[in-house]
Design a protein around this motif. Structure first.
Motif: not given
Lengths: 440, 277
Positions: A373-382, A358-371
């Motif tokens: 380490a340096n050898d990793l696989r990390c994906t995030h998406g919204s 609906s027009d009056g509805a609201k969705a807020i998305s706020d992904p955060k990273l604190e990495i």
């Protein structure tokens, strides 16, 4: 049966009330002192406001905790129809615990499961019968001083579930727990601890609901899950409060080496719901699947903050939250991936999808990273989308009314979650709940 | 009273006029072909017939069994027996073909509060799949058009058509994207549906090429150019187009387009006619 609020009066967030609650349950000295320490922390900590980073999106000024009773006896009489229906809908179980207001009213556990050492009890009973186990885990993963609300919880907690599954025991059927608010003007503080021993396996369904009441009620639950080495736990929390319930809750899990947690949070009811869902991967090989389904309508407000905390190498977290909002509802998703130094070879995935109906509805998305380490696989998406008119036209061109087409699109939006939770009854319940939301 | 009567239909998308006064009449028990080069407005006509909100009708009208079709929402049109096999069907994530088909069949058959019983639906589905061997039965367990190849999408549209048993069906470039063998099998399936309907189904086959018309035999062929139907004739027209392409018609069309611009009124050059309203 005692009347609501007999031992504590409304608005009594006092040291005396804490003592009365502890006395009512005949608690050991350490717990009484634990409560009183927490009460001091509660008094010391300020109420959060929208100026606090964690509370920026959620305004609690309408919550009148000081007008609510922090302890309410269970009403006499049979289970209300709504609660009974929910319990029945989830089908066969190995154990069932029911709490009304602040008090457990029913507990059963399959005899064979009990013989293998599984403990399923309300927290007060567990404290009497398994004091050492409770003491070892009680508020070990969520500290009272974490926030005003965790301190309040630690001081005033009543009810909740204690589950202990001994090492290498597998419980075939789900264990179920329901917390039901019967009264208005009450606050409940259920405390749940799930301890899954080494190599054990269990499914827990944790349901929350209430009667629809005129006046406010408040829930401040804390759930702690401790998964020992190689334990496999599926945890589903299904919240369908009545429309006047406010909730500030925490679910935090700690996973040892090779433990696997599959969790699903469902948010359907309530007026305002703030939930912290946190998973800490403490041992190598630990894996946490964190799923979420939130569907807000009317003027509901959901604020879900998740934490995927990788404290050991070779750990995996996989988060998918799907939030739909209609009417004037708001959903907030704030997802943090934190990878400690040394937590190498980590896989951390985070996806948040929102559907605005609906027009009056609201969705807020706020992904955060604190990495760190340096050898990793990390994906995030919204991604946040609105109803796609082309999709609706296609469905309508086959005879579906607009409302049916929208319902189908919304069900499709959530389908991935239904598929990833292999609990048929939970899926069926969710279908019913989503359909009901669409017609509201 | 014709079953479907399109009169002077003028349609625009945003600021662009696509249909410039199209006329066409179709009855149950007839198969018509609508041909024309790309961009002539064929798909626009199909979409307007189904009520796609993206298109604005600025003039003219459509009567469906005597009723004002343009006043009906797309779902009402479908429930009254109008069907379109889309050229580019969209995919609907998370919605299985089977649940979509069951809901659609229920709507078409007038179930209001509940859906057609599962047993009855399964029986119907099994029967239709048996009649359409080109359709992989596993398709019903997949999400609607999600990850389908071009050919699978077209076949899925045909399955929907079979399930909904329409009275007037519009096939929008169903042949495009299919190899020649598939065209033949799909066309045979459609022809069988048509024959089985025993005079209760009319079909408008929209196509750029005449090859599908070797297998679905139309009684009437219309050619659309620049938003107007400029030639109507029998099945021989499709053969002529196959031999000569659209170029023959295009040159005649250009001659009278110039004349109409100067003089107005009804024009005819060879087969091509033009009515200026």
């Amino acid at each position: 049966m005692a009347e609501t609020g007999q031992i504590v009066e409304a608005g009594q967030l006092t040291r005396r009330a804490v003592e009365a609650i502890s006395e009512r349950h005949g608690e050991p000295r350490w717990m009484r002192e634990f409560r009183l320490d927490a009460f001091e922390a509660f008094e010391r900590l300020p109420w959060p406001t929208t100026r606090d980073e964690k509370w920026r999106r959620t305004d609690l000024s309408g919550l009148k905790v000081d007008e609510l009773t922090p302890f309410a006896e269970a009403p006499a009489g049979p289970l209300p129809a709504g609660l009974r229906m929910t319990v029945d809908a989830f089908g066969a179980h190995s154990g069932l615990l029911v709490q009304r207001n602040s008090v457990a009213v029913h507990a059963d556990l399959d005899g064979q499961v009990r013989e293998r050492g599984v403990v399923l009890a309300d927290m007060h009973q567990a404290l009497r019968e398994q004091p050492d186990l409770v003491r070892e885990h009680f508020m070990r993963y969520v500290r009272p001083e974490k926030s005003k609300f965790s301190a309040l919880h630690a001081a005033f907690w009543t009810g909740g579930t204690f589950l202990y599954v001994p090492p290498h025991v597998e419980v075939a059927l789900p264990l179920q727990s329901y917390t039901w608010i019967d009264s208005e003007r009450v606050s409940i503080f259920p405390h749940t601890i799930i301890v899954a021993g080494e190599g054990s396996k269990v499914t827990v369904i944790d349901g929350f609901g209430s009667l629809t009441a005129e006046y406010q009620a408040f829930a401040d639950p804390i759930v702690e899950l401790a998964l020992h080495e190689g334990a496999q736990v599926r945890y589903v929390t299904m919240q369908d409060w009545g429309r006047n319930v406010w909730e500030v809750g925490i679910i935090r899990s700690a996973l040892a080496r090779d433990a696997t947690l599959n969790s699903l949070l469902v948010g359907l009811g309530g007026k305002l719901v703030k939930a912290d869902v946190e998973s800490v991967l403490q041992g190598p090989g630990a894996s946490s699947e964190m799923l979420g389904l939130v569907f807000g309508d009317g003027r509901q407000h959901y604020d879900i903050q998740t934490l995927q905390e990788h404290a050991a190498p070779h750990t995996t977290s996989d988060l998918l939250y799907k939030n739909a909002v209609k009417d004037r509802a708001t959903s907030v998703f704030i997802g943090m991936i934190r990878v400690h130094p040394g937590a190498q070879k980590t896989n951390a995935f985070q996806v948040n999808r929102n559907l605005i109906l609906s027009d009056g509805a609201k969705a807020i998305s706020d992904p955060k990273l604190e990495i760190m380490a340096n050898d990793l696989r990390c994906t995030h998406g919204s991604a946040t989308s609105r109803l796609n008119e082309e999709h609706l036209f296609y469905l309508m061109s086959r005879g579906l009314t607009r409302a049916e087409a929208v319902r189908m699109v919304v069900e499709g939006f959530f389908a991935e979650l239904f598929e990833r939770v292999p609990l048929e009854r939970v899926g069926a319940q969710l279908h019913v709940a989503v359909a009901a939301k669409m017609t509201e | 009273m014709a079953d479907l009567e399109i009169k002077d239909l003028t349609v625009q998308v945003e600021d662009k006029v696509i249909l410039k006064g199209a006329n066409l009449t179709l009855n149950k028990g007839e198969i018509h072909a609508l041909m024309g080069p790309n961009g002539s407005g064929k798909s626009t006509l199909a979409n307007v017939l189904m009520g796609n909100p993206f298109y604005q009708v600025v003039k003219g009208g459509i009567l469906y069994k005597g009723e004002d079709l343009l006043a009906m929402a797309p779902d009402a049109r479908a429930r009254k027996g109008l069907f379109i096999a889309f050229q580019y069907p969209v995919s609907i994530p998370g919605v299985t073909m089977s649940s979509f088909l069951r809901t659609a069949v229920s709507a078409r058959r007038g179930y209001e509060k509940e859906l057609i019983p599962v047993g009855e639906f399964q029986k119907l589905l099994k029967q239709k799949l048996a009649e359409l061997p080109i359709i992989e039965p596993t398709i019903v367990g997949r999400y609607v058009n999600e990850g389908f190849s071009g050919g699978e999408k077209k076949r899925a549209e045909i399955l929907q058509m079979a399930m909904l048993e329409p009275e007037i069906a519009i096939m929008d470039e169903t042949d495009s994207g299919l190899d020649i063998d598939s065209v033949k099998i799909v066309a045979e399936g459609i022809t069988r549906m048509y024959e089985r309907a025993n005079g209760n189904m009319g079909i408008l086959v929209i196509t750029h090429y005449s090859r599908i018309l070797h297998y679905i035999k139309p009684s009437n062929v219309h050619v659309m150019f620049d938003g107007r139907i400029v030639v109507s004739g029998g099945p021989e027209l499709a053969e002529e187009l196959e031999a000569a392409g659209y170029e023959g018609i295009r040159s005649q069309f250009e001659v009278i387009a110039a004349e109409v611009q100067h003089e107005g009124a009804v024009k005819r050059a060879g087969k091509v006619f033009w009515v200026e309203h």
